[in-house]
Scaffold this motif. Structure first.
Motif, PDB file in Angstrom:
ATOM      1  N   LEU A 316       6.145   8.058   2.738  1.00  0.00           N
ATOM      2  CA  LEU A 316       5.155   7.049   2.357  1.00  0.00           C
ATOM      3  C   LEU A 316       5.735   5.646   2.546  1.00  0.00           C
ATOM      4  N   SER A 317       5.018   4.796   3.261  1.00  0.00           N
ATOM      5  CA  SER A 317       5.442   3.403   3.400  1.00  0.00           C
ATOM      6  C   SER A 317       5.289   2.703   2.059  1.00  0.00           C
ATOM      7  N   CYS A 318       6.291   1.926   1.685  1.00  0.00           N
ATOM      8  CA  CYS A 318       6.235   1.258   0.377  1.00  0.00           C
ATOM      9  C   CYS A 318       7.043  -0.021   0.433  1.00  0.00           C
ATOM     10  N   HIS A 319       6.410  -1.122   0.055  1.00  0.00           N
ATOM     11  CA  HIS A 319       7.151  -2.379  -0.008  1.00  0.00           C
ATOM     12  C   HIS A 319       8.028  -2.387  -1.254  1.00  0.00           C
ATOM     13  N   GLN A 320       9.039  -3.234  -1.252  1.00  0.00           N
ATOM     14  CA  GLN A 320       9.974  -3.320  -2.379  1.00  0.00           C
ATOM     15  C   GLN A 320       9.373  -4.234  -3.442  1.00  0.00           C
ATOM     16  N   PRO A 321       8.901  -3.686  -4.576  1.00  0.00           N
ATOM     17  CA  PRO A 321       8.329  -4.547  -5.611  1.00  0.00           C
ATOM     18  C   PRO A 321       9.399  -5.420  -6.244  1.00  0.00           C
ATOM     19  N   GLY A 322       9.097  -6.691  -6.400  1.00  0.00           N
ATOM     20  CA  GLY A 322      10.072  -7.617  -6.964  1.00  0.00           C
ATOM     21  C   GLY A 322       9.988  -7.753  -8.466  1.00  0.00           C
ATOM     22  N   GLY A 323       8.943  -7.161  -9.064  1.00  0.00           N
ATOM     23  CA  GLY A 323       8.781  -7.284 -10.501  1.00  0.00           C
ATOM     24  C   GLY A 323       7.851  -6.227 -11.050  1.00  0.00           C
ATOM     25  N   ALA A 324       7.549  -6.326 -12.356  1.00  0.00           N
ATOM     26  CA  ALA A 324       6.759  -5.340 -13.096  1.00  0.00           C
ATOM     27  C   ALA A 324       7.463  -3.978 -13.029  1.00  0.00           C
ATOM     28  N   PHE A 325       6.738  -2.881 -13.207  1.00  0.00           N
ATOM     29  CA  PHE A 325       7.380  -1.561 -13.070  1.00  0.00           C
ATOM     30  C   PHE A 325       6.467  -0.595 -12.330  1.00  0.00           C
ATOM     31  N   TYR A 326       5.920  -1.095 -11.212  1.00  0.00           N
ATOM     32  CA  TYR A 326       5.032  -0.287 -10.387  1.00  0.00           C
ATOM     33  C   TYR A 326       5.471  -0.304  -8.934  1.00  0.00           C
ATOM     34  N   ALA A 327       5.334   0.855  -8.289  1.00  0.00           N
ATOM     35  CA  ALA A 327       5.396   0.933  -6.832  1.00  0.00           C
ATOM     36  C   ALA A 327       3.969   1.155  -6.344  1.00  0.00           C
ATOM     37  N   PHE A 328       3.662   0.628  -5.152  1.00  0.00           N
ATOM     38  CA  PHE A 328       2.292   0.680  -4.638  1.00  0.00           C
ATOM     39  C   PHE A 328       2.326   1.166  -3.192  1.00  0.00           C
ATOM     40  N   PRO A 329       2.750   2.414  -2.991  1.00  0.00           N
ATOM     41  CA  PRO A 329       2.917   2.912  -1.623  1.00  0.00           C
ATOM     42  C   PRO A 329       1.590   3.107  -0.902  1.00  0.00           C
ATOM     43  N   SER A 330       1.652   2.996   0.416  1.00  0.00           N
ATOM     44  CA  SER A 330       0.502   3.285   1.267  1.00  0.00           C
ATOM     45  C   SER A 330       0.410   4.789   1.497  1.00  0.00           C
TER      46      SER A 330
END
Length: 393
Positions: A316-330
Motif C-alpha cells: 500500500l502506498s502511504c505518505h509519511q505522516p508528520g503528526g497526529a497518530f494516523y496513517a492514510f494509505p492509498s
C-alpha cells in the motif's frame, strides 16, 4: 417503543434532516459485534490518563469542589492555557478576555462557527478533514466548501486551490494541522502563503490545533503566530490527544476578545461551563503533565515509523505522516472503493479501519489507520493487512 410518527406529524429541523450520521460510527458498531478484532479505527490515545491528573480530579471532589465554575472556566486554568500557548507556540492571549474552556475541542469548533457564520456564508474546509466540520458549518447556517489536498503533495493545502474556491460569499477558512485523518503537517513557509491569501481576502481562520503536540519531525507552527494572523484567527485546542484525556471532555478556544465575547454568549447558554472536576484534572495536566506527554509522543513516533514502513511493504502506498497518530494509505491499487476495502478487511481479516471517504470526497481511495495501538497489535494488524492485499491483488 412507541412510533410517534404513527400518531402525529414529526417536526424536525431541515438542517438536522440533511446531516448524515457519522461514517466512523457504523464501522465501530459492526466491529463491536465481532470477535478477535484489531481496531485501528479509534481516534484516541491508547494511554490511560496519568495518575496525578486523575488524582487532582479526585481531590477536587474530596474538597467539595462540585459547583459551577465561571462560564469561561477556572481562572487558574485559563491562566495556565495562556502561559502554555505563549511558551509553546508564541500565541499571546489574555486569560481573562481571550480564553474559554469548553466541553472538548468539539464544542469549541461549534461555538466558533456559530459566532461568525451567517446564513448563506461560505466556509472553506481543507479536506480530508475530521467528520464534524461540514455538518457543524451546515448547522450554523453556512455552506461548506471543500478545498482538496492530495497525497502527492503530502496532503498540504495548495494556496491556489483555496483561491479557486473563493466567492463573494466566502467568510472563513477551516484548517487543521497536524491533520486528522492524513497526519499531514505544514511548516511556516507554506502556512504563510495561506495566511497572505486570508489577509488579502479578509477571511476569518478557524484553526483546529488539537494535535499540535503530536508533531514528530518539526515544531508545530500555530496559524495565530504568523504575522497579521492573530487578529483573524480563532484557535481551537484541548487536552484529549496530547494529554490522553479524551473522556474528560475538556478543550478550549483562544481568540481576540471580540470573538471570545461572542463565543462566550453561546457557551454560557448551551453549556454553562465545562465540568468542574475535569477542569481541575486539566489544570494538573498543564502544570505537571509534560514528562508523560513527551514519553507518549516518542512512543507514537516509533510506532509511526514501523507502521508506515510495514504498510508499504504490504503493497500500500502511504505518505509519511508528520503528526497526529494516523496513517492514510492509498488502496486504489486494489481497485476497491475505500468502503468496500474497509468492509472486506473487517470481515475477512478482522481488522477495523475507517474508509477515507467519510472524511470528505478527497479521502476516497484511502483508509485511515490509527497507530495509537500497542506494537503487538500493530504487528498483527499489518500481517493481516498484507495477507488481505495479497489475496485481492
Amino acid at each position: 417503543m412507541t412510533d410517534v410518527t404513527s400518531t402525529h406529524n414529526v417536526h424536525l429541523s431541515d438542517a438536522v434532516e440533511r446531516i448524515q450520521p457519522s461514517g466512523i460510527r457504523r464501522f465501530f458498531d459492526l466491529a463491536s459485534s465481532m470477535e478477535n478484532i484489531i481496531s485501528l479505527g479509534v481516534g484516541e490515545p491508547d494511554y490511560t490518563t496519568p495518575w496525578n491528573v486523575r488524582e487532582a480530579s479526585i481531590h477536587s471532589l474530596e474538597r467539595g469542589m462540585t459547583s459551577y465554575t465561571a462560564n469561561a472556566g477556572l481562572p487558574e486554568l485559563r491562566e495556565e492555557i495562556s502561559r502554555y500557548q505563549m511558551e509553546r507556540f508564541h500565541t499571546p492571549y489574555d486569560p481573562a478576555e481571550e480564553v474559554i474552556v469548553t466541553v472538548g475541542a468539539s464544542e469549541g469548533l461549534d461555538i466558533a462557527l456559530r459566532s461568525v457564520v451567517n446564513p448563506g456564508d461560505e466556509v472553506l474546509i481543507v479536506e480530508p478533514c475530521f467528520v464534524s466540520y461540514a455538518p457543524l458549518v451546515s448547522l450554523a447556517g453556512g455552506i461548506p466548501v471543500a478545498v482538496p489536498t492530495r497525497m502527492e503533495n503530502d496532503f498540504q493545502v495548495d494556496v491556489e486551490d483555496i483561491r479557486s474556491r473563493l466567492t463573494p460569499q466566502t467568510k472563513a477558512l477551516m484548517i487543521s494541522f497536524p491533520n486528522n485523518p492524513t497526519g499531514a503537517v505544514m511548516g511556516a513557509e507554506e502556512l504563510e502563503k495561506v495566511a497572505a491569501l486570508t489577509i488579502e481576502h479578509d477571511l476569518i481562520v478557524l484553526s483546529d490545533e488539537i494535535y499540535a503536540e503530536l508533531s514528530y519531525d518539526q515544531t508545530h507552527v500555530s496559524t495565530a503566530a504568523l504575522a497579521g494572523m492573530w487578529e483573524r484567527t480563532i484557535l481551537i485546542s484541548g487536552f484529549s490527544k496530547s494529554f490522553a484525556m479524551t473522556g474528560w471532555r475538556v478543550g478550549y478556544v483562544c481568540a481576540p476578545a471580540v470573538y471570545a465575547r461572542a463565543m462566550l454568549k453561546i457557551h454560557q447558554y448551551a453549556m454553562m461551563c465545562a465540568s468542574t472536576m475535569a477542569q481541575y484534572a486539566a489544570l494538573e495536566a498543564m502544570q505537571n503533565g509534560r514528562v508523560e506527554m513527551e514519553e507518549m509522543v516518542a512512543s507514537y513516533r516509533q510506532r509511526r515509523n514501523f507502521f508506515v514502513k510495514s504498510l508499504r511493504e504490504a503493497g500500500l502506498s502511504c505518505h509519511q505522516p508528520g503528526g497526529a497518530f494516523y496513517a492514510f494509505p492509498s488502496i486504489r491499487a486494489t481497485g476497491m472503493t475505500s468502503e468496500t476495502f474497509a468492509e472486506k478487511l473487517l470481515v475477512e481479516q478482522h481488522v477495523a479501519v475507517v474508509p477515507g471517504h467519510v472524511f470528505g470526497e478527497g479521502g476516497e481511495g484511502h483508509i485511515r489507520c490509527s497507530y495509537a495501538a500497542s506494537m503487538s497489535q500493530l504487528e498483527e494488524a499489518v500481517d493481516r493487512i498484507a495477507v488481505f492485499v495479497k489475496d485481492h491483488a
